[in-house]
Design a protein around this motif. Structure first.
Motif, PDB file in Angstrom:
ATOM      1  N   LEU A 234       0.824  -1.202   0.000  1.00 41.99           N
ATOM      2  CA  LEU A 234       0.000   0.000   0.000  1.00 41.99           C
ATOM      3  C   LEU A 234       0.860   1.254   0.000  1.00 41.99           C
ATOM      4  O   LEU A 234       0.586   2.214  -0.749  1.00 41.99           O
ATOM      5  CB  LEU A 234      -0.927  -0.001   1.223  1.00 41.99           C
ATOM      6  CG  LEU A 234      -1.829   1.229   1.387  1.00 41.99           C
ATOM      7  CD1 LEU A 234      -2.756   1.375   0.197  1.00 41.99           C
ATOM      8  CD2 LEU A 234      -2.615   1.153   2.691  1.00 41.99           C
ATOM      9  N   ALA A 235       1.903   1.276   0.827  1.00 37.61           N
ATOM     10  CA  ALA A 235       2.775   2.450   0.877  1.00 37.61           C
ATOM     11  C   ALA A 235       3.485   2.672  -0.449  1.00 37.61           C
ATOM     12  O   ALA A 235       3.607   3.812  -0.917  1.00 37.61           O
ATOM     13  CB  ALA A 235       3.792   2.296   2.006  1.00 37.61           C
TER      14      ALA A 235
ATOM     15  N   VAL B 164       0.866   4.151  -2.948  1.00 43.07           N
ATOM     16  CA  VAL B 164       0.457   5.525  -2.665  1.00 43.07           C
ATOM     17  C   VAL B 164       1.612   6.501  -2.898  1.00 43.07           C
ATOM     18  O   VAL B 164       1.436   7.556  -3.520  1.00 43.07           O
ATOM     19  CB  VAL B 164      -0.067   5.637  -1.223  1.00 43.07           C
ATOM     20  CG1 VAL B 164      -0.335   7.092  -0.858  1.00 43.07           C
ATOM     21  CG2 VAL B 164      -1.340   4.823  -1.066  1.00 43.07           C
TER      22      VAL B 164
ATOM     23  N   LEU C  77      -3.530   9.332   1.686  1.00 42.38           N
ATOM     24  CA  LEU C  77      -2.833   9.634   2.940  1.00 42.38           C
ATOM     25  C   LEU C  77      -3.791  10.181   3.986  1.00 42.38           C
ATOM     26  O   LEU C  77      -3.731   9.790   5.161  1.00 42.38           O
ATOM     27  CB  LEU C  77      -1.715  10.648   2.688  1.00 42.38           C
ATOM     28  CG  LEU C  77      -0.515  10.200   1.854  1.00 42.38           C
ATOM     29  CD1 LEU C  77       0.494  11.331   1.755  1.00 42.38           C
ATOM     30  CD2 LEU C  77       0.137   8.970   2.447  1.00 42.38           C
TER      31      LEU C  77
ATOM     32  N   CYS D 202      -6.217   7.224   5.153  1.00 40.88           N
ATOM     33  CA  CYS D 202      -5.520   6.220   5.970  1.00 40.88           C
ATOM     34  C   CYS D 202      -5.090   6.816   7.312  1.00 40.88           C
ATOM     35  O   CYS D 202      -5.152   6.140   8.351  1.00 40.88           O
ATOM     36  CB  CYS D 202      -4.301   5.682   5.217  1.00 40.88           C
ATOM     37  SG  CYS D 202      -4.698   4.693   3.744  1.00 40.88           S
TER      38      CYS D 202
ATOM     39  N   ALA E  96       2.921  10.568   5.475  1.00 39.76           N
ATOM     40  CA  ALA E  96       2.888   9.232   4.892  1.00 39.76           C
ATOM     41  C   ALA E  96       3.322   8.175   5.897  1.00 39.76           C
ATOM     42  O   ALA E  96       2.788   7.056   5.904  1.00 39.76           O
ATOM     43  CB  ALA E  96       3.784   9.190   3.651  1.00 39.76           C
TER      44      ALA E  96
ATOM     45  N   LEU F 105       0.801   5.183   6.600  1.00 39.38           N
ATOM     46  CA  LEU F 105       1.099   3.959   5.858  1.00 39.38           C
ATOM     47  C   LEU F 105       2.068   3.017   6.552  1.00 39.38           C
ATOM     48  O   LEU F 105       2.103   1.830   6.197  1.00 39.38           O
ATOM     49  CB  LEU F 105       1.680   4.326   4.485  1.00 39.38           C
ATOM     50  CG  LEU F 105       0.815   5.229   3.603  1.00 39.38           C
ATOM     51  CD1 LEU F 105       1.579   5.625   2.349  1.00 39.38           C
ATOM     52  CD2 LEU F 105      -0.483   4.531   3.240  1.00 39.38           C
TER      53      LEU F 105
END
Length: 534
Positions: free
Chosen positions: A86-87, A90, A384, A387, A440, A444
């Motif tokens: 996911l990180a 993104v 961002l 989440c 972030a 994340l």
């Protein structure tokens, strides 16, 4: 045969990797991995080049490049996946729109510097920050670094206003710009706003009546003065909304009390002490006249917004290309657009500065990168925000990472609001990349169960509170509240003296106990059982 006497109890302050060190040096060693990141923040104190030909990168930009290279070396040596899926998606999503805009530009060679700059600000440096931060203490250290930078720049700005050595504003050299000069009037305002938002987040997340809370509140109050003297309406609005969101997140009663205190502070600063009273009042009043009676700067901004929208209509998918706004501006702008803005003061003479961007990041992306770029870049920012907000309730409920949540989300919210009135450009842009990286990391980075710590590039995870969840299978000989990483025990996996493994016995230097590592109840590889025999 009686068992041997237990080994002396080791402490984190006394031992680091098997060597006896003072507590201060051990603490410095725990934060040594932050030095490249803190250097990026500190080098923004160095004044940028002056003069009509000044431009290009700054020392902070060079330090950000070294930070990226350092993280790449760490990732290559660790041979582990540096980011979660996911990180990676993104953080890497803006690459799609940036590369498409660079390739389809009318002059790809001219778009290449823009590609490098956008990758630095929106991809590489944020990813490096995510890899550098390990746990709550790291984020708090970066937040205090932002506050320290803001205090210094704000102090310079206050002196500029008091002595009449600032940038020119309505014929007087009173605009506070810090060390950034009159060509980047938003630089000091941005830095000071970051400091205020970080200080408010730390204060709200700190325990009641703690020294950290009082210190953070004091810093926020001090920074309000240079923010007012920057005469930046966009920074005022973004700071007000970001701090209001932080307060509302912690409870409506606290938000109401803070609003009353802020109103009283404003009355004292402007009405009682006369801090820029006439100019500030006129500047505040101009916010309500941006539609009915806009001034020259607002008129130019409206014209450039319309020009950016016209570029998007001509090339809706990929835009006119990176760094293409100045070349296409005049063909899409109305006659109301002036030829440039006048800058002077703060050690520089009069200069006519060209209008090279629309002062709206979303319209700049839409005009230069098209709908593809806006969806990629804006979609990453929205991810961002979502989440990070998803993790906010748990952080506020437990209180263990409330300061991290409020700082990261406050900074991200400030930046997203400020992008309505500004875009990237100038020496302070690299700090925007750091802020996006901090946000972030909070949104994340993986969290250990019950630990709330992030995972670094080297694959280590550290517990922010010293509680080891599921350590050594949860069997006897494992206790909560253990020593932190750096003194022989990792991620809160504790040891009880005489229960399976004696305190500090049989552990190699720096080997420690891994959280959740198997090997039987109360045992770890390399540990000595009762009796002294392996």
């Amino acid at each position: 045969m009686p068992p041997p006497p237990p080994a002396p109890r080791a402490s984190c302050g006394a031992f680091a990797y098997g060597l006896r060190l003072p507590a201060a040096r051990a603490a410095a060693g725990r934060h040594a991995h932050l030095l490249p990141l803190l250097a990026v923040v500190a080098l923004l104190l160095v004044p940028p080049g002056r003069g009509p030909d000044a431009g290009g990168g700054t020392l902070a930009d060079v330090a950000s490049g070294l930070l990226v290279l350092w993280c790449l070396v760490r990732v290559a040596r660790a041979r582990v996946r540096p980011l979660t899926r996911l990180a990676a998606v993104v953080v890497g999503l803006p690459v799609v729109g940036l590369c498409a805009a660079a390739v389809t530009a009318h002059d790809p060679a001219a778009a290449l510097p823009g590609l490098v700059r956008h990758l630095q600000v929106f991809v590489l440096v944020p990813a490096a920050v995510v890899l550098t931060l390990r746990d709550r203490r790291d984020l708090v250290a970066v937040a205090w670094a932002l506050i320290g930078l803001a205090l210094v720049q704000g102090g310079v700005g206050v002196v500029q206003y008091a002595t009449g050595t600032g940038a020119s504003y309505r014929g007087e050299d009173v605009r506070a710009v810090g060390t950034f000069g009159p060509t980047d009037v938003m630089g000091m305002a941005t830095v000071v706003a970051y400091g205020i938002v970080a200080a408010v987040g730390l204060a709200l997340g700190a325990p009641a009546r703690s020294r950290a809370r009082f210190a953070a509140l004091g810093c926020a109050a001090l920074l309000a003065v240079p923010l007012v003297l920057s005469f930046s309406r966009g920074a005022w609005i973004a700071t007000l909304l970001a701090c209001a969101a932080q307060l509302v997140a912690t409870g409506p009663r606290r938000a109401l009390r803070a609003a009353l205190a802020a109103g009283a502070l404003a009355v004292v600063l402007v009405g009682g002490l006369g801090v820029g009273s006439a100019m500030v009042q006129e500047r505040v009043a101009s916010i309500t006249r941006v539609a009915a009676a806009p001034d020259r700067s607002v008129t130019d901004r409206y014209a450039m917004w319309a020009a950016a929208a016209g570029m998007w209509r001509d090339r809706p998918l990929t835009g006119v290309g990176l760094k293409g706004f100045p070349a296409h501006r005049d063909s899409h702008a109305s006659l109301a657009l002036s030829s440039g803005s006048d800058t002077a003061g703060a050690g520089m003479g009069f200069r006519r500065q060209p209008l090279l961007s629309p002062h709206n990041m979303y319209l700049l992306v839409l005009g230069e990168q098209g709908l593809l770029g806006l969806l990629a870049l804006g979609g990453g920012w929205l991810a961002l925000l979502l989440c990070g907000c998803r993790r906010l309730p748990a952080a506020l409920r437990t209180g263990r990472e409330a300061d991290c949540a409020l700082v990261a989300l406050g900074l991200l919210g400030w930046q997203l609001v400020d992008f309505l009135y500004a875009d990237i450009g100038g020496p302070s842009t690299v700090l925007t990349a750091v802020v996006l990286g901090v946000s972030a990391w909070w949104a994340l980075a993986p969290r250990d169960a019950g630990a709330g710590a992030g995972t670094a590039a080297g694959g280590r995870s550290r517990s922010a509170s010293g509680e080891g969840a599921g350590a050594a299978g949860g069997g006897p000989g494992v206790g909560a509240g253990a020593r932190r990483s750096g003194c022989g025990v990792r991620s809160g996996a504790g040891l009880r003296s005489g229960a399976g493994v004696r305190s500090g016995a049989g552990l190699r230097s720096g080997a420690g106990v891994r959280s959740g590592f198997g090997g039987g109840p109360g045992t770890v590889p390399g540990a000595v059982p009762p009796g002294g025999r392996p």
